[in-house]
Write a protein that holds these residues in place. Sequence first.
Motif, mmCIF file in Angstrom:
data_model
loop_
_atom_site.group_PDB
_atom_site.id
_atom_site.type_symbol
_atom_site.label_atom_id
_atom_site.label_comp_id
_atom_site.label_asym_id
_atom_site.label_seq_id
_atom_site.Cartn_x
_atom_site.Cartn_y
_atom_site.Cartn_z
ATOM 1 N N ALA A 137 -51.762 94.788 99.787
ATOM 2 C CA ALA A 137 -50.642 94.221 100.547
ATOM 3 C C ALA A 137 -50.683 94.694 102.003
ATOM 4 C CB ALA A 137 -49.317 94.612 99.902
ATOM 5 N N GLY A 138 -50.985 95.995 102.201
ATOM 6 C CA GLY A 138 -51.053 96.544 103.553
ATOM 7 C C GLY A 138 -52.160 95.920 104.381
ATOM 8 N N ILE A 139 -53.354 95.784 103.798
ATOM 9 C CA ILE A 139 -54.474 95.149 104.495
ATOM 10 C C ILE A 139 -54.175 93.672 104.730
ATOM 11 C CG2 ILE A 139 -56.924 94.558 104.371
ATOM 12 C CD1 ILE A 139 -56.413 97.520 104.798
ATOM 13 N N GLY A 140 -53.599 93.020 103.708
ATOM 14 C CA GLY A 140 -53.255 91.613 103.829
ATOM 15 C C GLY A 140 -52.252 91.353 104.949
ATOM 16 N N TYR A 141 -51.316 92.294 105.130
ATOM 17 C CA TYR A 141 -50.316 92.153 106.186
ATOM 18 C C TYR A 141 -50.975 92.183 107.567
ATOM 19 C CZ TYR A 141 -45.887 92.781 108.672
ATOM 20 O OH TYR A 141 -44.807 92.616 109.508
ATOM 21 N N GLN A 142 -51.973 93.065 107.730
ATOM 22 C CA GLN A 142 -52.704 93.103 109.002
ATOM 23 C C GLN A 142 -53.473 91.807 109.230
ATOM 24 O OE1 GLN A 142 -55.030 96.282 110.549
ATOM 25 N NE2 GLN A 142 -53.888 97.888 109.473
ATOM 26 N N VAL A 143 -54.132 91.324 108.188
ATOM 27 C CA VAL A 143 -54.911 90.089 108.312
ATOM 28 C C VAL A 143 -54.006 88.923 108.695
ATOM 29 C CG1 VAL A 143 -56.339 88.420 107.056
ATOM 30 C CG2 VAL A 143 -56.669 90.875 106.688
ATOM 31 N N TRP A 144 -52.835 88.858 108.079
ATOM 32 C CA TRP A 144 -51.884 87.767 108.339
ATOM 33 C C TRP A 144 -51.443 87.773 109.799
ATOM 34 C CZ3 TRP A 144 -46.024 87.909 107.515
ATOM 35 C CH2 TRP A 144 -45.471 86.630 107.687
ATOM 36 N N HIS A 145 -51.188 88.942 110.354
ATOM 37 C CA HIS A 145 -50.692 89.024 111.728
ATOM 38 C C HIS A 145 -51.808 88.990 112.769
ATOM 39 C CE1 HIS A 145 -46.292 89.657 111.558
ATOM 40 N NE2 HIS A 145 -46.546 90.091 110.329
ATOM 41 N N TYR A 146 -52.926 89.669 112.495
ATOM 42 C CA TYR A 146 -54.000 89.741 113.489
ATOM 43 C C TYR A 146 -55.034 88.637 113.331
ATOM 44 C CZ TYR A 146 -52.265 94.469 114.459
ATOM 45 O OH TYR A 146 -51.494 95.550 114.805
ATOM 46 N N GLY A 147 -55.066 88.000 112.164
ATOM 47 C CA GLY A 147 -56.015 86.918 111.937
ATOM 48 C C GLY A 147 -57.431 87.383 111.650
ATOM 49 N N GLU A 148 -57.622 88.677 111.371
ATOM 50 C CA GLU A 148 -58.954 89.187 111.041
ATOM 51 C C GLU A 148 -58.836 90.444 110.188
ATOM 52 O OE1 GLU A 148 -60.815 90.037 114.747
ATOM 53 O OE2 GLU A 148 -59.567 91.788 115.160
ATOM 54 N N LEU A 149 -59.885 90.684 109.417
ATOM 55 C CA LEU A 149 -59.910 91.876 108.579
ATOM 56 C C LEU A 149 -60.199 93.117 109.422
ATOM 57 C CD1 LEU A 149 -61.974 90.519 105.557
ATOM 58 C CD2 LEU A 149 -59.656 91.427 105.394
ATOM 59 N N PRO A 150 -59.643 94.272 109.041
ATOM 60 C CA PRO A 150 -59.993 95.533 109.724
ATOM 61 C C PRO A 150 -61.352 96.017 109.234
ATOM 62 C CG PRO A 150 -58.392 95.965 107.981
ATOM 63 C CD PRO A 150 -58.577 94.470 108.034
ATOM 64 N N TRP A 151 -62.420 95.359 109.739
ATOM 65 C CA TRP A 151 -63.754 95.539 109.189
ATOM 66 C C TRP A 151 -64.227 96.992 109.229
ATOM 67 C CZ3 TRP A 151 -65.625 92.211 106.048
ATOM 68 C CH2 TRP A 151 -65.340 90.852 106.192
ATOM 69 N N ILE A 152 -63.999 97.665 110.348
ATOM 70 C CA ILE A 152 -64.484 99.047 110.472
ATOM 71 C C ILE A 152 -63.861 99.926 109.387
ATOM 72 C CG2 ILE A 152 -64.454 101.114 111.938
ATOM 73 C CD1 ILE A 152 -66.484 99.085 112.800
ATOM 74 N N SER A 153 -62.545 99.792 109.194
ATOM 75 C CA SER A 153 -61.850 100.594 108.181
ATOM 76 C C SER A 153 -62.372 100.281 106.784
ATOM 77 C CB SER A 153 -60.344 100.328 108.248
ATOM 78 O OG SER A 153 -59.831 100.594 109.539
ATOM 79 N N LEU A 154 -62.567 98.991 106.504
ATOM 80 C CA LEU A 154 -63.029 98.585 105.174
ATOM 81 C C LEU A 154 -64.462 99.053 104.911
ATOM 82 C CD1 LEU A 154 -61.566 94.955 105.032
ATOM 83 C CD2 LEU A 154 -60.775 96.953 103.754
ATOM 84 N N ILE A 155 -65.323 98.971 105.928
ATOM 85 C CA ILE A 155 -66.702 99.428 105.761
ATOM 86 C C ILE A 155 -66.735 100.932 105.503
ATOM 87 C CG2 ILE A 155 -68.901 99.800 106.975
ATOM 88 C CD1 ILE A 155 -68.391 97.083 108.363
#
Length: 303
Positions: A137-155
Amino acid sequence: MRSHRAGNALAAFSFVLWGILPLYYQFLPQANIDELLAMRIIFSVPVMLIVIAILRRPFPSLHTIWADKRSLVATTIAAAIMCISWYAFTWAITHDQVLAASLGFFINPLFAIALGVLFLKERLSHAQSAAVVLAIAGIGYQVWHYGELPWISLIMGSFFALYGLCKKYIRYDALTSVTLEAAILAPFALCFIIAQGISGNSVALLSGLSTLFLYIGSAPVTLAPLIFFALAINRTSLTMVGLMQYIEPTLQFLLAVFLFGEVFDEVKAISFSLIWLGLFLCTLEALQGIYKNKYVHAEQSGV
């Protein structure tokens, strides 16, 4: 009891060192990440050999290492995975993305939980299930607002969890496996640095002694917390280690917001809060488990 306390202190100190690591890399803004990683790999080998000698730990013979081919293959895979994780981490903290690095380490335990379920047939507790859902939900909330995945954090989070999974299949001791990881990659890293120097494109070799020493210094400063962690792991419980691992991303978060001035807006506040809530539930569950174990042990001892 004294050994247990020493283990807790060593583990806590290792996570503090990891947490303040971004301070070192502030001397290398916009660093050449390829060369930085190569230098770290090359100079990790002599640093680890010196540490093993100082601690008087026996280093297995090449015959012994080769005889355990399963561990050797797992070590090689772990080395490659760690390269990717460290590359992402180093890029983040040299490009004003310490918050992203902090988020990566906060979500790492949740990736580890997921890998445990998928590969080790572990079962999720209610708290762990809730934590995974809250993290999504937290990652999804960022994606919804910023329009992109937090790739560095996920990697960072996913590959460090994969590194931990590989460690489950390595039978060498901690210091040996870390040394082997560097030794396996060192020839490739050395060839890369030589090629950079010959082509005249090397930042590390052609920017003066102070820059060169900073690049070389990335090996001992990143290995120091790993060494203290290796010394702690046999002196304390994995539960305590799991609880203390949040020291690292918490310190990085505080450095990013209060020292480096990175933006912590409402979107990130909500995203982090959801992830923190999940980790808080897991922490409560772990503390409850510690209390129950102590209670059962006391009853069995007749105290």
